[in-house]
Design an enzyme around this catalytic site. Structure first.
Site, short mmCIF file in Angstrom:
data_model
loop_
_atom_site.label_atom_id
_atom_site.label_comp_id
_atom_site.label_asym_id
_atom_site.label_seq_id
_atom_site.Cartn_x
_atom_site.Cartn_y
_atom_site.Cartn_z
N SER A 125 38.46 54.26 46.69
CA SER A 125 37.22 53.64 47.14
C SER A 125 36.10 53.98 46.17
CB SER A 125 36.88 54.20 48.52
OG SER A 125 35.55 53.91 48.87
N ASN A 131 33.06 46.71 48.26
CA ASN A 131 32.91 46.39 49.69
C ASN A 131 33.66 45.13 50.06
OD1 ASN A 131 30.67 48.23 48.92
ND2 ASN A 131 30.06 47.97 51.05
N LYS A 167 39.62 60.68 49.87
CA LYS A 167 39.95 59.71 48.81
C LYS A 167 40.02 60.42 47.45
CE LYS A 167 40.26 55.95 51.27
NZ LYS A 167 41.59 55.39 51.51
N THR A 196 33.57 55.07 47.00
CA THR A 196 32.96 56.28 47.55
C THR A 196 33.23 57.50 46.65
OG1 THR A 196 32.63 57.50 49.61
CG2 THR A 196 34.89 57.03 49.04
N TYR A 219 35.44 61.76 54.60
CA TYR A 219 36.23 60.56 54.26
C TYR A 219 36.35 60.44 52.74
CZ TYR A 219 36.79 55.65 52.98
OH TYR A 219 37.18 54.50 52.35
#
Ligand code: WQD
Length: 333
Positions: A124, A178, A152, A126, A148
């Site tokens: 991700s 996204n 990852k 992220t 979270y």
């Protein structure tokens, strides 16, 4: 030989299964329906017109993984399974570490035991934490700002270590931006269990009257209209990115990260306005406080995926918004 898809009944997993089957790949799918529904498995079969073996199974269960690997000849794993709600991960970090890290560990052990050395991992954007500048490329520093994100990043680290230890191992780390939208057929789309956290499912809930209004999280960011900017990507483009990555892991070794985004940034108000215009519908919204942990802007440099995988996103924002709503209208959600 078959491709094992973990979390194959979920939003991105199900769209990827359809594209894999359309491309003639043989797949084996597993899901525990934590955040998906059995109906998705039937829809994948119906939309692709192809059959495949499905296991209701938990990636954390050694017995489940052993059963799947001993009953099938698995060439590669596309690993989607995992919990993904950021706020929940802050409240219940152990739940996230146990499931996302423990589950991946069990998958990797089963792969090792059965000599499977190719994996495509759902990473991700992220992993870039709060990027210092945009657009973001794969060489940017990595960090996590919630459990979270830590899962990852840790799984990426695990895969880098596995590839370092075994020179025949290949891991494509796909860093999604996204994902929104739905398959063009309108039969399958994002259908989360419980209350959604992401922007598009919330917009959908407002439009279907399940939620009164949308709160835009902050309008005082240093962006053109003051709202946060993200790189929204059509889920079918994202699914096709996995087919390109599959080709890659079949011929290359090592752990390699790839941004899967469009390279274009859109603000929350851009999304609202485009959705309203293409679908001829009003989205009641109010401006609220900033959400802690939101970066002002995050969009990708997607060039590496184009150069090395021969993949790029083709579908634009209007189509993303149209397809997302079309699925809801068609399926009577
Ligand atoms: C998008 C934009 C919000 C809801 C997260 C994860 C990421 C990935 C995708 C998880 C932001 C704004 C949202 C609302 C709003 N993985 N927003 N009102 O935060 O970019 O990414 O989801 O599955 O790892 O971090 O996505 O959809 O939550 O938010 O204004 O009610 O919409 O502030 O700018 P995000 P999102």
């Amino acid at each position: 030989m078959a491709i094992l898809v973990t979390g194959g009944a979920g939003y991105i997993g199900s769209h990827t299964c359809i594209e894999l089957l359309k491309a003639g790949e043989d797949i084996v799918v597993m899901d525990n329906f934590y955040n998906s529904k059995p109906k998705a498995v039937e829809l994948i079969k119906e939309i692709s017109g192809k059959d495949f073996r499905f296991y209701e199974a938990d990636m954390c269960s050694e017995a489940d993984m052993e059963k799947i690997f001993s009953e099938n000849d698995i060439e590669a794993v596309i690993h989607f399974a995992g919990y993904k709600a950021v706020a929940e991960s802050v409240r219940e970090p152990l739940k996230y570490y146990k499931n996302n890290l423990g589950g991946t560990f069990t998958v990797l052990e089963a792969m090792k035991k059965h000599g499977c050395k190719k994996i495509i991992f759902s990473s991700s954007a992220t992993v870039y934490g709060m990027p210092e500048k945009v657009p973001v490329d794969e060489t940017f520093p990595l960090s996590a700002i919630n459990p979270y994100g830590e899962t990852k990043l840790t799984i990426e680290d695990m895969l880098r270590a596995v590839c370092k230890a075994d020179k025949d191992f290949s891991a494509a780390l796909l860093r999604y931006f996204n994902p929104i939208g739905a398959n063009e057929c309108g039969k399958i789309g994002e259908d989360p269990n419980g209350i959604p956290n992401n922007l598009m499912p919330i917009i959908i809930n407002v439009c279907t009257g399940k939620q009164e209004k949308l709160t835009v999280f902050g309008k005082d960011y240093p962006t053109p209209d003051g709202t946060c900017v993200r790189d929204y990507i059509h889920v079918v483009d994202l699914a096709l990115g996995h087919l390109a990555a599959l080709k890659y892991v079949r011929t290359e070794t090592g752990a390699e990260p790839f941004n899967l985004g469009t390279g274009k940034g859109y603000s929350v108000l851009d999304i609202i306005n485009t959705f309203e215009r293409v679908n001829d519908i009003k989205i009641p919204y109010v401006i609220g406080e900033r959400r802690p942990g939101d970066a002002a802007e995050c969009y990708s440099v997607p060039d590496k995926a184009y150069k090395k995988l021969g993949w790029k996103a083709e579908r634009g924002l209007e189509q993303m918004c149209r397809d997302a709503w079309n699925f809801v209208k068609n399926s009577g959600k």
